[in-house]
Design a protein around this motif. Structure first.
Motif, PDB file in Angstrom:
ATOM      1  N   GLY A  75       0.952  -1.159   0.014  1.00  0.00           N
ATOM      2  CA  GLY A  75       0.059  -0.187   0.134  1.00  0.00           C
ATOM      3  C   GLY A  75       1.004   1.233  -0.198  1.00  0.00           C
ATOM      4  N   VAL A  76       1.978   1.215  -0.215  1.00  0.00           N
ATOM      5  CA  VAL A  76       2.883   2.415  -0.162  1.00  0.00           C
ATOM      6  C   VAL A  76       2.838   2.835  -1.706  1.00  0.00           C
ATOM      7  CG1 VAL A  76       5.310   3.316   0.111  1.00  0.00           C
ATOM      8  CG2 VAL A  76       4.458   1.612   1.616  1.00  0.00           C
ATOM      9  N   PRO A  77       2.775   4.314  -1.979  1.00  0.00           N
ATOM     10  CA  PRO A  77       2.667   4.831  -3.222  1.00  0.00           C
ATOM     11  C   PRO A  77       3.937   4.490  -4.145  1.00  0.00           C
ATOM     12  CG  PRO A  77       1.465   6.279  -1.577  1.00  0.00           C
ATOM     13  CD  PRO A  77       2.163   5.187  -1.043  1.00  0.00           C
ATOM     14  N   PRO A  78       3.694   4.288  -5.211  1.00  0.00           N
ATOM     15  CA  PRO A  78       4.983   3.957  -6.050  1.00  0.00           C
ATOM     16  C   PRO A  78       6.137   5.142  -6.026  1.00  0.00           C
ATOM     17  CG  PRO A  78       3.177   4.256  -7.493  1.00  0.00           C
ATOM     18  CD  PRO A  78       2.651   4.185  -5.868  1.00  0.00           C
ATOM     19  N   GLN A  79       5.559   6.386  -5.678  1.00  0.00           N
ATOM     20  CA  GLN A  79       6.221   7.522  -5.875  1.00  0.00           C
ATOM     21  C   GLN A  79       7.154   7.790  -4.648  1.00  0.00           C
ATOM     22  OE1 GLN A  79       3.065   7.527  -5.847  1.00  0.00           O
ATOM     23  NE2 GLN A  79       2.339   9.557  -4.829  1.00  0.00           N
ATOM     24  N   ILE A  80       7.095   7.016  -3.480  1.00  0.00           N
ATOM     25  CA  ILE A  80       7.811   7.051  -2.424  1.00  0.00           C
ATOM     26  C   ILE A  80       9.233   6.252  -2.663  1.00  0.00           C
ATOM     27  CG2 ILE A  80       8.017   6.399   0.173  1.00  0.00           C
ATOM     28  CD1 ILE A  80       4.996   7.077   0.245  1.00  0.00           C
ATOM     29  N   THR A  81      10.404   6.470  -2.258  1.00  0.00           N
ATOM     30  CA  THR A  81      11.602   6.006  -2.181  1.00  0.00           C
ATOM     31  C   THR A  81      11.964   5.310  -0.981  1.00  0.00           C
ATOM     32  OG1 THR A  81      12.777   7.992  -2.169  1.00  0.00           O
ATOM     33  CG2 THR A  81      12.261   7.120  -4.335  1.00  0.00           C
ATOM     34  N   PHE A  82      12.875   4.284  -1.107  1.00  0.00           N
ATOM     35  CA  PHE A  82      13.516   3.549  -0.056  1.00  0.00           C
ATOM     36  C   PHE A  82      14.718   3.758  -0.062  1.00  0.00           C
ATOM     37  CE2 PHE A  82       9.123   1.724  -0.180  1.00  0.00           C
ATOM     38  CZ  PHE A  82       8.808   1.319   0.954  1.00  0.00           C
ATOM     39  N   ALA A  83      15.544   4.136   1.160  1.00  0.00           N
ATOM     40  CA  ALA A  83      16.858   4.203   1.237  1.00  0.00           C
ATOM     41  C   ALA A  83      17.155   3.547   2.402  1.00  0.00           C
ATOM     42  CB  ALA A  83      17.234   5.379   0.846  1.00  0.00           C
ATOM     43  N   ASP A  84      18.745   3.501   2.897  1.00  0.00           N
ATOM     44  CA  ASP A  84      19.116   3.388   3.936  1.00  0.00           C
ATOM     45  C   ASP A  84      18.986   4.487   4.858  1.00  0.00           C
ATOM     46  OD1 ASP A  84      22.017   4.713   4.075  1.00  0.00           O
ATOM     47  OD2 ASP A  84      21.861   3.833   2.198  1.00  0.00           O
ATOM     48  N   GLN A  85      19.036   4.212   6.192  1.00  0.00           N
ATOM     49  CA  GLN A  85      18.805   5.611   6.935  1.00  0.00           C
ATOM     50  C   GLN A  85      19.785   6.556   7.158  1.00  0.00           C
ATOM     51  OE1 GLN A  85      18.035   3.792  10.837  1.00  0.00           O
ATOM     52  NE2 GLN A  85      16.125   2.950  10.389  1.00  0.00           N
TER      53      GLN A  85
END
Length: 228
Positions: free
Chosen positions: A57-67
């Motif tokens: 459910g996380v929108p695709p425009q949100i990115t993931f990265a290390d902290q």
């Protein structure tokens, strides 16, 4: 709350990059609403690839990265990590968080036997104060820690207007956080500026009532608020 002008909203959206440390339900919930408001949002996790693969459910425009990357590249950083480990995690990000606003929404408690919040980790102080001491070049603002996570992004769904408390040393930082709260749906009259960072020990202590309410009524949205 009157709607900001279109030109102001466009400028606000283009300027603000938000990093959220913690990709659990609190972080993901905030990420979705802030992204929908036009902010560039990065969710920071210890294992971003695995977290992104499991994210639902996380929108695709949100990115993931290390902290480390999340903290370094964001204009504003939100601490949504578990409060009992936040101090150790964020103290290691002192360089990345230098000059930034850190919005702390966590509560530092020890788990009770049933997994609900128990005793405070920092009685006589607060997580927010500990973070400010460990991060002297960062403006820490405490807010949104006196409610269940779904109320953070939908305060209007409660039958009684809720309260979002603010604690922090820098007035400009608190003004910026107040604007962010507006993007989450908070009316100006629902926001209560308590003063400096030491006032966070009062709102963090409010978590002590939460497990009793949850045991009696279940996991239903609520906030610990002022009634006037």
């Amino acid at each position: 709350m009157p709607a900001p002008s279109t030109s102001h909203r466009k400028e606000h959206r283009l300027m603000t990059s938000i990093g959220i440390l913690g990709a659990g339900r609190v972080g993901a919930n905030l990420a979705g609403k802030l992204s929908a408001a036009g902010h560039r949002v990065t969710l920071g996790a210890r294992n971003p690839e695995d977290t992104a693969a499991r994210a639902a459910g996380v929108p695709p425009q949100i990115t993931f990265a290390d902290q480390h990357t999340t903290a370094r590249t964001a204009d504003i950083v939100i601490n949504a990590t578990p409060g009992d480990t936040s101090l150790d995690r964020l103290a290691g990000l002192r360089t990345e968080l230098s000059g930034k606003i850190l919005v702390d929404v966590s509560n530092a408690t020890r788990d009770a036997d049933d997994g609900l919040p128990g005793d405070l980790c920092y009685p006589g102080s607060s997580l927010a104060e500990k973070l400010q001491a460990a991060l002297p070049d960062t403006q820490v603002v405490k807010t949104l820690n006196t409610m269940l996570f779904m109320v953070m992004t939908a305060p209007e769904t409660l039958a009684t207007p809720p309260t979002a408390y603010l604690s922090g040393e820098d007035q400009n930082a608190k003004k910026t956080v107040t604007d962010l709260l507006g993007d989450l749906g908070w009316q100006p009259e629902w926001i209560e500026d308590l003063g400096g960072i030491t006032t966070a020990r009062a709102t963090e202590a409010m978590i002590l009532v939460v497990p009793h309410i949850l045991r009696r009524h279940g996991f239903k949205p609520f906030a610990v608020s002022l009634a006037r």
